[in-house]
Design a protein around this motif. Structure first.
Motif, mmCIF file in Angstrom:
data_model
loop_
_atom_site.group_PDB
_atom_site.id
_atom_site.type_symbol
_atom_site.label_atom_id
_atom_site.label_comp_id
_atom_site.label_asym_id
_atom_site.label_seq_id
_atom_site.Cartn_x
_atom_site.Cartn_y
_atom_site.Cartn_z
ATOM 1 N N MET A 251 0.895 -1.191 0.045
ATOM 2 C CA MET A 251 -0.117 -0.149 -0.112
ATOM 3 C C MET A 251 0.872 1.274 -0.115
ATOM 4 S SD MET A 251 -3.005 0.775 2.639
ATOM 5 C CE MET A 251 -3.907 -0.587 2.087
ATOM 6 N N ILE A 252 0.623 2.355 -1.000
ATOM 7 C CA ILE A 252 1.332 3.324 -0.697
ATOM 8 C C ILE A 252 0.556 4.612 -0.435
ATOM 9 C CG2 ILE A 252 2.511 5.060 -2.293
ATOM 10 C CD1 ILE A 252 3.510 2.731 -4.086
ATOM 11 N N TYR A 253 1.096 5.380 0.774
ATOM 12 C CA TYR A 253 0.318 6.279 1.270
ATOM 13 C C TYR A 253 0.885 7.517 0.446
ATOM 14 C CZ TYR A 253 -1.256 3.209 4.842
ATOM 15 O OH TYR A 253 -1.857 1.978 5.516
ATOM 16 N N VAL A 254 -0.121 8.595 0.084
ATOM 17 C CA VAL A 254 0.384 9.756 -0.490
ATOM 18 C C VAL A 254 -0.217 10.949 0.193
ATOM 19 C CG1 VAL A 254 0.234 11.046 -2.798
ATOM 20 C CG2 VAL A 254 0.486 8.540 -2.859
ATOM 21 N N SER A 255 0.782 11.955 0.364
ATOM 22 C CA SER A 255 0.368 13.167 0.978
ATOM 23 C C SER A 255 0.803 14.333 0.147
ATOM 24 C CB SER A 255 0.928 13.426 2.719
ATOM 25 O OG SER A 255 0.329 12.438 3.474
ATOM 26 N N THR A 256 -0.102 15.200 -0.640
ATOM 27 C CA THR A 256 0.344 16.452 -1.344
ATOM 28 C C THR A 256 0.186 17.594 -0.120
ATOM 29 O OG1 THR A 256 -0.324 15.157 -3.236
ATOM 30 C CG2 THR A 256 -0.101 17.618 -3.443
ATOM 31 N N ILE A 257 1.226 17.998 -0.161
ATOM 32 C CA ILE A 257 1.140 19.298 0.838
ATOM 33 C C ILE A 257 1.693 20.560 0.375
ATOM 34 C CG2 ILE A 257 2.196 20.001 3.149
ATOM 35 C CD1 ILE A 257 3.023 17.001 3.672
ATOM 36 N N THR A 258 0.889 21.358 0.481
ATOM 37 C CA THR A 258 1.189 22.880 0.225
ATOM 38 C C THR A 258 1.693 23.675 1.427
ATOM 39 O OG1 THR A 258 -0.512 22.938 -1.607
ATOM 40 C CG2 THR A 258 0.250 25.200 -0.794
ATOM 41 N N THR A 259 2.701 24.303 1.443
ATOM 42 C CA THR A 259 3.226 25.098 2.638
ATOM 43 C C THR A 259 3.419 26.486 2.089
ATOM 44 O OG1 THR A 259 4.608 22.917 3.107
ATOM 45 C CG2 THR A 259 5.348 25.253 4.155
ATOM 46 N N VAL A 260 2.771 27.307 2.842
ATOM 47 C CA VAL A 260 2.515 28.736 2.511
ATOM 48 C C VAL A 260 4.170 29.381 2.765
ATOM 49 C CG1 VAL A 260 0.289 28.757 3.174
ATOM 50 C CG2 VAL A 260 1.957 29.269 4.677
ATOM 51 N N LYS A 261 4.381 30.279 2.085
ATOM 52 C CA LYS A 261 5.399 31.054 2.063
ATOM 53 C C LYS A 261 5.781 31.550 3.699
ATOM 54 C CE LYS A 261 3.040 35.391 0.994
ATOM 55 N NZ LYS A 261 2.892 36.554 0.209
ATOM 56 N N SER A 262 7.072 31.758 4.037
ATOM 57 C CA SER A 262 7.576 32.055 5.172
ATOM 58 C C SER A 262 7.284 30.960 6.296
ATOM 59 C CB SER A 262 6.978 33.349 5.772
ATOM 60 O OG SER A 262 7.425 34.377 4.336
ATOM 61 N N THR A 263 7.069 29.864 6.011
ATOM 62 C CA THR A 263 6.937 28.811 7.003
ATOM 63 C C THR A 263 8.395 28.373 7.609
ATOM 64 O OG1 THR A 263 4.812 28.002 6.109
ATOM 65 C CG2 THR A 263 5.957 26.755 7.731
ATOM 66 N N LEU A 264 8.629 28.659 8.893
ATOM 67 C CA LEU A 264 10.125 28.511 9.131
ATOM 68 C C LEU A 264 10.228 27.226 9.643
ATOM 69 C CD1 LEU A 264 10.236 31.904 11.306
ATOM 70 C CD2 LEU A 264 11.097 31.420 9.064
ATOM 71 N N LYS A 265 11.627 26.713 9.569
ATOM 72 C CA LYS A 265 12.082 25.300 10.163
ATOM 73 C C LYS A 265 11.833 25.297 11.484
ATOM 74 C CE LYS A 265 16.051 24.587 7.480
ATOM 75 N NZ LYS A 265 17.648 24.349 7.581
ATOM 76 N N THR A 266 11.926 26.485 12.454
ATOM 77 C CA THR A 266 11.649 26.362 13.882
ATOM 78 C C THR A 266 10.193 26.291 14.075
ATOM 79 O OG1 THR A 266 11.556 28.632 13.855
ATOM 80 C CG2 THR A 266 13.801 27.650 14.287
ATOM 81 N N ALA A 267 9.336 26.355 13.092
ATOM 82 C CA ALA A 267 7.723 26.070 13.362
ATOM 83 C C ALA A 267 7.271 25.434 12.079
ATOM 84 C CB ALA A 267 7.035 27.469 13.566
ATOM 85 N N PRO A 268 7.497 24.293 11.799
ATOM 86 C CA PRO A 268 7.121 23.755 10.519
ATOM 87 C C PRO A 268 5.434 23.529 10.637
ATOM 88 C CG PRO A 268 8.110 22.133 11.716
ATOM 89 C CD PRO A 268 8.144 23.610 12.422
ATOM 90 N N LEU A 269 5.279 23.418 9.210
ATOM 91 C CA LEU A 269 3.749 22.786 8.905
ATOM 92 C C LEU A 269 3.680 21.346 9.318
ATOM 93 C CD1 LEU A 269 0.916 23.142 7.974
ATOM 94 C CD2 LEU A 269 1.599 22.742 5.353
ATOM 95 N N ARG A 270 2.860 21.007 10.388
ATOM 96 C CA ARG A 270 2.666 19.325 10.374
ATOM 97 C C ARG A 270 1.630 18.857 9.812
ATOM 98 N NH1 ARG A 270 5.781 21.482 14.618
ATOM 99 N NH2 ARG A 270 7.608 20.247 15.561
ATOM 100 N N THR A 271 1.754 17.904 9.104
ATOM 101 C CA THR A 271 0.873 17.303 8.458
ATOM 102 C C THR A 271 0.824 15.771 8.587
ATOM 103 O OG1 THR A 271 0.942 18.461 6.392
ATOM 104 C CG2 THR A 271 -0.424 16.430 5.948
ATOM 105 N N ASN A 272 -0.213 15.238 9.339
ATOM 106 C CA ASN A 272 -0.298 14.020 9.744
ATOM 107 C C ASN A 272 -0.993 13.006 8.770
ATOM 108 O OD1 ASN A 272 1.034 14.480 12.299
ATOM 109 N ND2 ASN A 272 -1.199 15.053 13.176
ATOM 110 N N LYS A 273 -0.408 11.783 8.505
ATOM 111 C CA LYS A 273 -1.068 10.884 7.762
ATOM 112 C C LYS A 273 -1.184 9.519 8.450
ATOM 113 C CE LYS A 273 -2.156 9.380 3.556
ATOM 114 N NZ LYS A 273 -3.049 10.249 2.758
ATOM 115 N N LYS A 274 -2.758 8.948 8.553
ATOM 116 C CA LYS A 274 -2.681 7.581 9.168
ATOM 117 C C LYS A 274 -2.208 6.404 8.449
ATOM 118 C CE LYS A 274 -6.647 8.945 12.019
ATOM 119 N NZ LYS A 274 -8.156 8.578 12.238
#
Length: 158
Positions: free
Chosen positions: A1-24
């Motif tokens: 089974m291949i799990y796929v996540s397509t994620i758009t990260t908005v401009k100015s998202t810092l390494k110190t406060a990354p966008l977290r996307t959870n995939k079951k």
């Protein structure tokens, strides 16, 4: 089974406060990881993959996959031991003008199916079948080996 996540990260998202996307995801063996960076991210976007508060890819929690118009692809053999997992995909985007997209693909197979597909299980099953056939085809002989040795010593004197 291949799990796929397509994620758009908005401009100015810092390494110190990354966008977290959870995939079951189910338990099993991770056998494939792909991270696609479309043209335009110019190394300004980074991706990390975590499970149970452990950095999986890259293994060093301070490193990130980056790229531009490339797919990072590799095979792995990593067991996810619990039945239900939350794969956490962290992304940053230091571009101050554009949002950026990435696609993360993770192949996970149940451990028994992984073993069958990649030969470990098949080899064990085949060896077991050969042993069973050998046992079933063997003619039972009475257990008299110690007596045979005693007779041979008596006959030859050695």
């Amino acid at each position: 089974m291949i799990y796929v996540s397509t994620i758009t990260t908005v401009k100015s998202t810092l390494k110190t406060a990354p966008l977290r996307t959870n995939k079951k995801a189910s338990g099993g063996v991770v056998y494939l990881v792909e991270v696609y960076f479309p043209p335009g991210s110019s190394g300004l976007m980074g991706v990390q993959i975590w499970n149970q508060d452990v950095a999986l890819y890259p293994l060093d929690r301070d490193e990130w996959f980056i790229g531009d118009n490339t797919t990072i692809r590799f095979e792995d053999i990593r067991e996810l031991s619990i039945a239900e997992n939350i794969i956490e995909i962290n992304t940053y985007n230091t571009d101050t003008v554009y949002d950026h997209v990435t696609q993360v693909r993770i192949g996970i197979l149940p451990i028994d199916l992984y073993n069958e597909r990649y030969g470990v299980g098949a080899a064990i099953l085949e060896a077991n079948e050969r042993q069973i056939e050998a046992i079933q085809s063997a003619k039972p002989t009475p257990f008299n080996a110690p007596f045979d040795v005693v007779r041979e010593i008596a006959d030859t004197g050695e």
